[in-house]
Design a protein around this motif. Structure first.
Motif, mmCIF file in Angstrom:
data_model
loop_
_atom_site.group_PDB
_atom_site.id
_atom_site.type_symbol
_atom_site.label_atom_id
_atom_site.label_comp_id
_atom_site.label_asym_id
_atom_site.label_seq_id
_atom_site.Cartn_x
_atom_site.Cartn_y
_atom_site.Cartn_z
ATOM 1 N N CYS A 139 0.721 -1.046 -0.122
ATOM 2 C CA CYS A 139 -0.018 0.073 0.087
ATOM 3 C C CYS A 139 0.858 0.984 0.021
ATOM 4 O O CYS A 139 0.567 1.954 0.927
ATOM 5 N N ILE A 173 2.829 3.504 -5.322
ATOM 6 C CA ILE A 173 2.237 3.081 -6.667
ATOM 7 C C ILE A 173 0.904 2.443 -6.482
ATOM 8 O O ILE A 173 0.288 2.520 -7.368
ATOM 9 N N ALA A 201 4.476 -4.003 -4.497
ATOM 10 C CA ALA A 201 5.363 -3.825 -3.149
ATOM 11 C C ALA A 201 6.797 -3.733 -3.443
ATOM 12 O O ALA A 201 7.089 -3.982 -4.416
ATOM 13 N N GLY A 226 6.034 -3.641 -16.813
ATOM 14 C CA GLY A 226 7.154 -3.511 -16.585
ATOM 15 C C GLY A 226 7.484 -1.709 -16.846
ATOM 16 O O GLY A 226 8.450 -1.341 -16.239
HETATM 17 N N1 NAD Z 1 5.907 -1.253 -13.637
HETATM 18 C C1 NAD Z 1 6.355 -0.004 -13.395
HETATM 19 O O1 NAD Z 1 5.986 0.793 -14.218
HETATM 20 C C2 NAD Z 1 6.648 0.525 -12.068
HETATM 21 C C3 NAD Z 1 6.826 1.960 -11.955
HETATM 22 C C4 NAD Z 1 7.268 2.390 -10.841
HETATM 23 C C5 NAD Z 1 7.616 1.412 -9.529
HETATM 24 N N2 NAD Z 1 7.498 0.226 -9.957
HETATM 25 C C6 NAD Z 1 7.390 -0.848 -8.584
HETATM 26 O O2 NAD Z 1 6.341 -0.694 -7.939
HETATM 27 C C7 NAD Z 1 6.726 -1.168 -6.783
HETATM 28 C C8 NAD Z 1 6.317 -0.531 -5.566
HETATM 29 O O3 NAD Z 1 6.827 0.929 -5.590
HETATM 30 P P1 NAD Z 1 6.214 2.154 -4.552
HETATM 31 O O4 NAD Z 1 7.026 3.246 -4.997
HETATM 32 O O5 NAD Z 1 4.773 2.035 -4.408
HETATM 33 O O6 NAD Z 1 7.140 1.598 -3.314
HETATM 34 P P2 NAD Z 1 6.830 2.333 -1.649
HETATM 35 O O7 NAD Z 1 8.088 2.332 -0.919
HETATM 36 O O8 NAD Z 1 6.003 3.487 -1.635
HETATM 37 O O9 NAD Z 1 5.577 1.191 -1.321
HETATM 38 C C9 NAD Z 1 5.900 -0.258 -1.194
HETATM 39 C C10 NAD Z 1 4.867 -0.900 -0.175
HETATM 40 O O10 NAD Z 1 5.183 -2.125 -0.172
HETATM 41 C C11 NAD Z 1 4.985 -2.760 1.274
HETATM 42 N N3 NAD Z 1 5.642 -4.100 1.128
HETATM 43 C C12 NAD Z 1 7.104 -4.063 1.087
HETATM 44 N N4 NAD Z 1 7.015 -5.776 1.017
HETATM 45 C C13 NAD Z 1 5.570 -6.241 1.106
HETATM 46 C C14 NAD Z 1 5.329 -7.556 1.097
HETATM 47 N N5 NAD Z 1 5.995 -8.420 0.736
HETATM 48 N N6 NAD Z 1 3.684 -7.800 1.271
HETATM 49 C C15 NAD Z 1 3.206 -6.713 1.253
HETATM 50 N N7 NAD Z 1 3.460 -5.168 1.211
HETATM 51 C C16 NAD Z 1 4.890 -5.016 1.162
HETATM 52 C C17 NAD Z 1 5.656 -1.693 2.000
HETATM 53 O O11 NAD Z 1 5.605 -1.545 3.391
HETATM 54 C C18 NAD Z 1 5.204 -0.370 1.291
HETATM 55 O O12 NAD Z 1 4.090 0.078 2.004
HETATM 56 C C19 NAD Z 1 8.426 -1.104 -6.568
HETATM 57 O O13 NAD Z 1 8.585 -2.645 -6.655
HETATM 58 C C20 NAD Z 1 8.642 -0.464 -7.786
HETATM 59 O O14 NAD Z 1 9.890 -0.891 -8.634
HETATM 60 C C21 NAD Z 1 6.863 -0.405 -11.137
#
Ligand code: NAD
Length: 376
Positions: A163, A166, A230, A341
């Motif tokens: 949560c 992203i 996550a 991706g």
């Molecule tokens: N595909 C795309 O276009 C794209 C673009 C940007 C980011 N992302 C990916 O999205 C992911 C999330 O990024 P973000 O900016 O939201 O990060 P963020 O740090 O803001 O949020 C991540 C959340 O995941 C939670 N978390 C961690 N491990 C977990 C688990 N095993 N189970 C449940 N919750 C868990 C954390 O507590 C945190 O609240 C990253 O891996 C990033 O690389 C993908």
């Protein structure tokens, strides 16, 4: 030849908000359009097949240099250039750094992003913009487009795993195309994040029941659409048996699923040729495709490809679904796994849309590169 003055616009996060960066319905529409342009070929990205995600800067695991930062989960720098045609006809690049320890230790977001836009012919800069919200919104709107084409039309329950930033955008993007949504399951390893997210969403979606889940399984088993985004050292491990018949599973971040599950069900990528570049780059890396494990949502497919268990020519892209080259959902029972991706064309199309709006509203600051170029 008279030397030309060059100015460009700087847009802060506040300017971007005034320009409508958080308008999720608009962003989903622009992303849908972007996938159609991808499907027709009206774009260019980097790399040998013009489909590269971008150029990554990785830190080493160890270093003899005291100031050199070291590798960690979701820790990287990245430059993502693209040209997109259609009504955008613009070139641009997203540039960002990511460090998972930023929020807790420094009061900063995990990743800090800028987008630069340029005239596609002359190279003149048009804008430099704060891109944290831009990038989150384009990222979250992509599973929204996937939901339009690949989810059951009567989908009612959405499971959100992780949560953070992203997921805030993914949930909103998916809900744009889930008109019958009734229930939202929220799971985060930090329960307070799931609770804070529910409080934030409640006023926007008054009819939606919010369920804070105490374990991962609970957020999956009843969900017609599932969204994983996550970040951190604990992987999201999904058991195929938890996936409801007819569900759409969307992986925006990494999720671990069994090889059988990937092979038993239809897998759709945002744009497979981009993942194909990651695969080739992974194979050239000293650690092989294991080097993609921490960050590539397609890592497990790479393993299957390398083992000869799946073939590149069978990979399906959302861009082909969007232009009608590939059928969307074919039955109410099939489970579809969608892997996003992220593509630099998405940053340029959404960035350009907001830039046009900023011009209309007179937002931002005009900055001067030069009155006349010193050397011509
Ligand atoms: N595909 C795309 O276009 C794209 C673009 C940007 C980011 N992302 C990916 O999205 C992911 C999330 O990024 P973000 O900016 O939201 O990060 P963020 O740090 O803001 O949020 C991540 C959340 O995941 C939670 N978390 C961690 N491990 C977990 C688990 N095993 N189970 C449940 N919750 C868990 C954390 O507590 C945190 O609240 C990253 O891996 C990033 O690389 C993908």
């Amino acid at each position: 030849m008279e030397r030309k003055k060059v100015e460009f616009r700087f847009l802060s996060e506040a300017d971007m908000m005034k320009a409508g960066v958080l308008d999720v319905a608009h962003c989903v529409e622009v992303m849908d359009d972007t996938f159609k342009l991808l499907g027709t070929g009206d774009f260019v990205m980097g790399g040998y097949n013009q489909s590269s995600h971008g150029c990554m800067l990785w830190y080493p695991k160890q270093s003899p240099f005291p100031n050199m930062p070291l590798a960690g989960p979701d820790r990287r720098y990245m430059a993502m250039p693209a040209y997109i045609g259609g009504r955008y006809n613009c070139c641009g690049v997203k540039w960002y750094g990511s460090n998972v320890s930023n929020p807790k230790e420094r009061g900063l977001p995990r990743s800090i992003l800028l987008v630069g836009l340029n005239d596609p012919v002359t190279g003149e800069p048009l804008a430099i913009m704060s891109a944290n919200l831009l990038s989150a919104m384009r990222t979250g709107s992509v599973p929204g487009v996937a939901t339009k084409y690949l989810a059951r039309k009567d989908a009612q329950s959405l499971g959100v795993i992780g949560c953070g930033v992203i997921s805030r955008a993914c949930a909103r993007g998916i809900l744009v195309n889930m008109p019958q949504a009734k229930r939202l399951y929220l799971y985060d390893i930090r329960e307070e994040s799931a609770k804070a997210f529910a409080e934030e969403l409640a006023p926007e979606f008054p009819g939606l029941e919010m369920v804070i889940c105490s374990d991962l399984k609970e957020s999956v088993v009843d969900s017609d659409v599932i969204s994983v985004a996550a970040a951190g050292p604990v992987p999201v491990v999904i058991d195929e048996a938890w996936l409801k018949p007819g569900c759409l599973f969307t992986a925006t971040g990494h999720a671990e699923i069994s090889d059988q599950c990937w092979q038993n069900n239809r897998v759709v990528f945002d744009y497979w040729p981009m993942h194909s570049v990651w695969y080739e780059e992974g194979r050239m890396h000293p650690d092989g495709i294991e080097s993609t494990r921490d960050w590539a949502p397609s890592y497990q497919i790479f393993k299957l490809l390398q083992a000869g268990a799946v073939k590149e020519e069978d990979m399906i892209s959302l861009s082909d679904v969007a232009v009608g080259k590939v059928a969307p959902r074919v039955s109410d029972e099939e489970k579809i796994l969608f892997i996003s991706g992220g593509l630099p064309v998405e940053d340029v199309s959404w960035g350009y849309t907001l830039y046009e709006e900023a011009l209309k509203q007179g937002l931002g600051q005009e900055l001067k590169l030069w009155d006349q170029a010193h050397w011509l």
